[in-house]
Scaffold this motif. Structure first.
Motif, PDB file in Angstrom:
ATOM      1  N   GLU A  49       0.833  -1.205   0.000  1.00 50.51           N
ATOM      2  CA  GLU A  49       0.000   0.000   0.000  1.00 50.51           C
ATOM      3  C   GLU A  49       0.866   1.253   0.000  1.00 50.51           C
ATOM      4  O   GLU A  49       1.918   1.296   0.647  1.00 50.51           O
ATOM      5  CB  GLU A  49      -0.907   0.047   1.232  1.00 50.51           C
ATOM      6  N   ILE A  50       0.422   2.276  -0.718  1.00 46.68           N
ATOM      7  CA  ILE A  50       0.982   3.620  -0.598  1.00 46.68           C
ATOM      8  C   ILE A  50       0.358   4.260   0.633  1.00 46.68           C
ATOM      9  O   ILE A  50      -0.864   4.230   0.800  1.00 46.68           O
ATOM     10  CB  ILE A  50       0.691   4.455  -1.850  1.00 46.68           C
ATOM     11  N   VAL A  51       1.187   4.829   1.506  1.00 45.67           N
ATOM     12  CA  VAL A  51       0.706   5.451   2.742  1.00 45.67           C
ATOM     13  C   VAL A  51       1.028   6.939   2.694  1.00 45.67           C
ATOM     14  O   VAL A  51       2.177   7.334   2.459  1.00 45.67           O
ATOM     15  CB  VAL A  51       1.356   4.809   3.986  1.00 45.67           C
ATOM     16  N   ILE A  52       0.008   7.773   2.911  1.00 43.53           N
ATOM     17  CA  ILE A  52       0.174   9.226   2.897  1.00 43.53           C
ATOM     18  C   ILE A  52      -0.292   9.791   4.231  1.00 43.53           C
ATOM     19  O   ILE A  52      -1.403   9.517   4.677  1.00 43.53           O
ATOM     20  CB  ILE A  52      -0.635   9.875   1.760  1.00 43.53           C
ATOM     21  N   MET A  53       0.590  10.556   4.874  1.00 39.40           N
ATOM     22  CA  MET A  53       0.260  11.214   6.137  1.00 39.40           C
ATOM     23  C   MET A  53      -0.055  12.684   5.893  1.00 39.40           C
ATOM     24  O   MET A  53       0.503  13.306   4.985  1.00 39.40           O
ATOM     25  CB  MET A  53       1.444  11.128   7.104  1.00 39.40           C
ATOM     26  N   GLY A  54      -0.909  13.256   6.737  1.00 39.75           N
ATOM     27  CA  GLY A  54      -1.166  14.687   6.681  1.00 39.75           C
ATOM     28  C   GLY A  54       0.061  15.482   7.085  1.00 39.75           C
ATOM     29  O   GLY A  54       1.058  14.927   7.567  1.00 39.75           O
ATOM     30  N   ASN A  55       0.019  16.788   6.865  1.00 41.37           N
ATOM     31  CA  ASN A  55       1.144  17.650   7.220  1.00 41.37           C
ATOM     32  C   ASN A  55       1.477  17.568   8.702  1.00 41.37           C
ATOM     33  O   ASN A  55       0.583  17.490   9.549  1.00 41.37           O
ATOM     34  CB  ASN A  55       0.826  19.109   6.876  1.00 41.37           C
ATOM     35  N   ALA A  56       2.770  17.594   9.018  1.00 40.70           N
ATOM     36  CA  ALA A  56       3.216  17.609  10.415  1.00 40.70           C
ATOM     37  C   ALA A  56       2.963  18.985  11.022  1.00 40.70           C
ATOM     38  O   ALA A  56       3.016  20.005  10.336  1.00 40.70           O
ATOM     39  CB  ALA A  56       4.695  17.264  10.494  1.00 40.70           C
ATOM     40  N   SER A  57       2.704  19.014  12.336  1.00 43.36           N
ATOM     41  CA  SER A  57       2.423  20.268  13.027  1.00 43.36           C
ATOM     42  C   SER A  57       3.710  20.998  13.408  1.00 43.36           C
ATOM     43  O   SER A  57       4.809  20.439  13.370  1.00 43.36           O
ATOM     44  CB  SER A  57       1.608  19.998  14.295  1.00 43.36           C
ATOM     45  N   TYR A  58       3.558  22.239  13.788  1.00 41.89           N
ATOM     46  CA  TYR A  58       4.665  23.060  14.304  1.00 41.89           C
ATOM     47  C   TYR A  58       5.356  22.351  15.465  1.00 41.89           C
ATOM     48  O   TYR A  58       6.590  22.311  15.541  1.00 41.89           O
ATOM     49  CB  TYR A  58       4.098  24.407  14.750  1.00 41.89           C
ATOM     50  N   PHE A  59       4.580  21.800  16.398  1.00 41.92           N
ATOM     51  CA  PHE A  59       5.130  21.160  17.592  1.00 41.92           C
ATOM     52  C   PHE A  59       5.958  19.930  17.222  1.00 41.92           C
ATOM     53  O   PHE A  59       7.021  19.679  17.785  1.00 41.92           O
ATOM     54  CB  PHE A  59       3.993  20.757  18.541  1.00 41.92           C
ATOM     55  N   HIS A  60       5.457  19.179  16.247  1.00 42.80           N
ATOM     56  CA  HIS A  60       6.163  17.987  15.779  1.00 42.80           C
ATOM     57  C   HIS A  60       7.510  18.354  15.176  1.00 42.80           C
ATOM     58  O   HIS A  60       8.551  17.779  15.532  1.00 42.80           O
ATOM     59  CB  HIS A  60       5.284  17.278  14.742  1.00 42.80           C
ATOM     60  N   GLU A  61       7.511  19.329  14.280  1.00 42.94           N
ATOM     61  CA  GLU A  61       8.733  19.675  13.573  1.00 42.94           C
ATOM     62  C   GLU A  61       9.775  20.320  14.482  1.00 42.94           C
ATOM     63  O   GLU A  61      10.986  20.107  14.313  1.00 42.94           O
ATOM     64  CB  GLU A  61       8.412  20.593  12.391  1.00 42.94           C
ATOM     65  N   LYS A  62       9.320  21.085  15.470  1.00 45.32           N
ATOM     66  CA  LYS A  62      10.265  21.687  16.415  1.00 45.32           C
ATOM     67  C   LYS A  62      10.976  20.603  17.220  1.00 45.32           C
ATOM     68  O   LYS A  62      12.198  20.681  17.455  1.00 45.32           O
ATOM     69  CB  LYS A  62       9.529  22.646  17.358  1.00 45.32           C
ATOM     70  N   LEU A  63      10.240  19.577  17.617  1.00 42.45           N
ATOM     71  CA  LEU A  63      10.828  18.474  18.377  1.00 42.45           C
ATOM     72  C   LEU A  63      11.762  17.636  17.504  1.00 42.45           C
ATOM     73  O   LEU A  63      12.823  17.200  17.954  1.00 42.45           O
ATOM     74  CB  LEU A  63       9.704  17.612  18.960  1.00 42.45           C
ATOM     75  N   VAL A  64      11.382  17.430  16.244  1.00 41.85           N
ATOM     76  CA  VAL A  64      12.238  16.685  15.320  1.00 41.85           C
ATOM     77  C   VAL A  64      13.596  17.376  15.153  1.00 41.85           C
ATOM     78  O   VAL A  64      14.653  16.737  15.211  1.00 41.85           O
ATOM     79  CB  VAL A  64      11.544  16.517  13.950  1.00 41.85           C
ATOM     80  N   ILE A  65      13.565  18.683  14.939  1.00 44.25           N
ATOM     81  CA  ILE A  65      14.812  19.433  14.760  1.00 44.25           C
ATOM     82  C   ILE A  65      15.662  19.376  16.035  1.00 44.25           C
ATOM     83  O   ILE A  65      16.892  19.252  15.978  1.00 44.25           O
ATOM     84  CB  ILE A  65      14.513  20.901  14.380  1.00 44.25           C
ATOM     85  N   ARG A  66      15.014  19.476  17.177  1.00 47.18           N
ATOM     86  CA  ARG A  66      15.718  19.398  18.459  1.00 47.18           C
ATOM     87  C   ARG A  66      16.437  18.052  18.593  1.00 47.18           C
ATOM     88  O   ARG A  66      17.601  18.000  18.991  1.00 47.18           O
ATOM     89  CB  ARG A  66      14.716  19.581  19.606  1.00 47.18           C
ATOM     90  N   ILE A  67      15.774  16.974  18.243  1.00 43.30           N
ATOM     91  CA  ILE A  67      16.375  15.646  18.357  1.00 43.30           C
ATOM     92  C   ILE A  67      17.537  15.483  17.385  1.00 43.30           C
ATOM     93  O   ILE A  67      18.590  14.947  17.734  1.00 43.30           O
ATOM     94  CB  ILE A  67      15.307  14.567  18.122  1.00 43.30           C
ATOM     95  N   GLY A  68      17.366  15.973  16.164  1.00 43.63           N
ATOM     96  CA  GLY A  68      18.465  15.908  15.197  1.00 43.63           C
ATOM     97  C   GLY A  68      19.690  16.665  15.677  1.00 43.63           C
ATOM     98  O   GLY A  68      20.832  16.199  15.528  1.00 43.63           O
ATOM     99  N   TYR A  69      19.455  17.824  16.272  1.00 42.53           N
ATOM    100  CA  TYR A  69      20.552  18.635  16.822  1.00 42.53           C
ATOM    101  C   TYR A  69      21.259  17.894  17.953  1.00 42.53           C
ATOM    102  O   TYR A  69      22.504  17.836  17.997  1.00 42.53           O
ATOM    103  CB  TYR A  69      19.978  19.958  17.318  1.00 42.53           C
ATOM    104  N   LEU A  70      20.484  17.299  18.859  1.00 47.11           N
ATOM    105  CA  LEU A  70      21.070  16.586  19.999  1.00 47.11           C
ATOM    106  C   LEU A  70      21.872  15.368  19.556  1.00 47.11           C
ATOM    107  O   LEU A  70      22.955  15.101  20.095  1.00 47.11           O
ATOM    108  CB  LEU A  70      19.973  16.154  20.975  1.00 47.11           C
ATOM    109  N   LEU A  71      21.363  14.634  18.585  1.00 45.75           N
ATOM    110  CA  LEU A  71      22.094  13.468  18.095  1.00 45.75           C
ATOM    111  C   LEU A  71      23.391  13.874  17.404  1.00 45.75           C
ATOM    112  O   LEU A  71      24.409  13.189  17.518  1.00 45.75           O
ATOM    113  CB  LEU A  71      21.218  12.653  17.139  1.00 45.75           C
ATOM    114  N   THR A  72      23.365  14.993  16.701  1.00 44.02           N
ATOM    115  CA  THR A  72      24.587  15.498  16.064  1.00 44.02           C
ATOM    116  C   THR A  72      25.638  15.821  17.123  1.00 44.02           C
ATOM    117  O   THR A  72      26.815  15.440  16.988  1.00 44.02           O
ATOM    118  CB  THR A  72      24.281  16.745  15.222  1.00 44.02           C
TER     119      THR A  72
END
Length: 215
Positions: A49-72
């Motif tokens: 199946e092709i799976v499509i998700m709705g747009n990510a929220s502001y809160f989601h993307e801020k946390l994603v960037i934070r985690i990427g920064y911490l892992l770096t």
């Protein structure tokens, strides 16, 4: 057959779906590869199946960037680690159905194993050898993250950690590989708690620093 699938392809159509929606369309892997080229946004493939998700929220993307920064920061003193964003696809080969997922954050150790497409060309946007994958779970993705994705991620021989981070409360779930078919599961809910990744310590305080939770 591809033309009969009524799949949204533009960002405007994706926005109309809403943040909490998930769409699934039965399709072959070859059809999926064609739609990857047509869509202005990321799509995934699982269980034929092709799976499509709705747009990510502001809160989601801020946390994603934070985690990427911490892992770096966490891995910068170790040799050979690369932290990757959500546009890189994680490919899992499977006899019944190949799988293409976009982890919110992934980490590769050493050279990336790029995937060979049916055309014979290697895709520089698909890898098959992450050692860490991170998903920031929302109401619309939590069942997909802990269901389809987790089952597929456990099939990746190179993977050592699968991490799921809540955007609604301090809650981090860490799956750590202890053997070929042995995964250890631990939940962390207190801000002062910490866990180790590749021998390096990470606390919930660091992950959720300056993060406001989505209601």
């Amino acid at each position: 057959m591809v033309k009969t699938l009524k799949i949204p392809t533009t960002l405007t159509e994706l926005e109309a779906i809403g943040e909490d929606a998930t769409l699934r369309f039965p399709a072959s892997f070859e059809e999926y590869l064609e739609w990857v080229e047509k869509c202005e946004f990321t799509i995934e493939y699982f269980n034929n199946e092709i799976v499509i998700m709705g747009n990510a929220s502001y809160f989601h993307e801020k946390l994603v960037i934070r985690i990427g920064y911490l892992l770096t920061l966490l891995l910068e003193n170790l040799t050979g680690f690369s932290v990757l964003g959500s546009n890189i696809k994680i490919h899992i080969a499977d006899v019944l159905s190949p799988t293409d997922f976009n982890a919110d954050v992934s980490v590769v150790k050493g050279e990336p194993a790029f995937v060979t497409l049916p055309s014979g060309k290697k895709s520089k946007a698909k890898i098959s050898n992450p050692v860490i994958v991170v998903e920031v779970s929302s109401k619309s993705t939590i069942s997909h993250d802990f269901g389809d994705k987790l089952l597929a991620y456990k099939k990746i021989d190179s993977l050592q950690y699968a991490i799921f981070v809540s955007q609604y409360q301090p809650f981090v779930t860490v799956y750590e590989r202890k053997g070929p078919h042995h995964w250890e599961l631990r939940d962390y809910t207190q801000m002062e708690e910490s866990f180790e990744l590749m021998g390096q310590k990470l606390t919930l305080n660091e992950i959720y620093k300056d993060i406001e939770f989505e209601k």
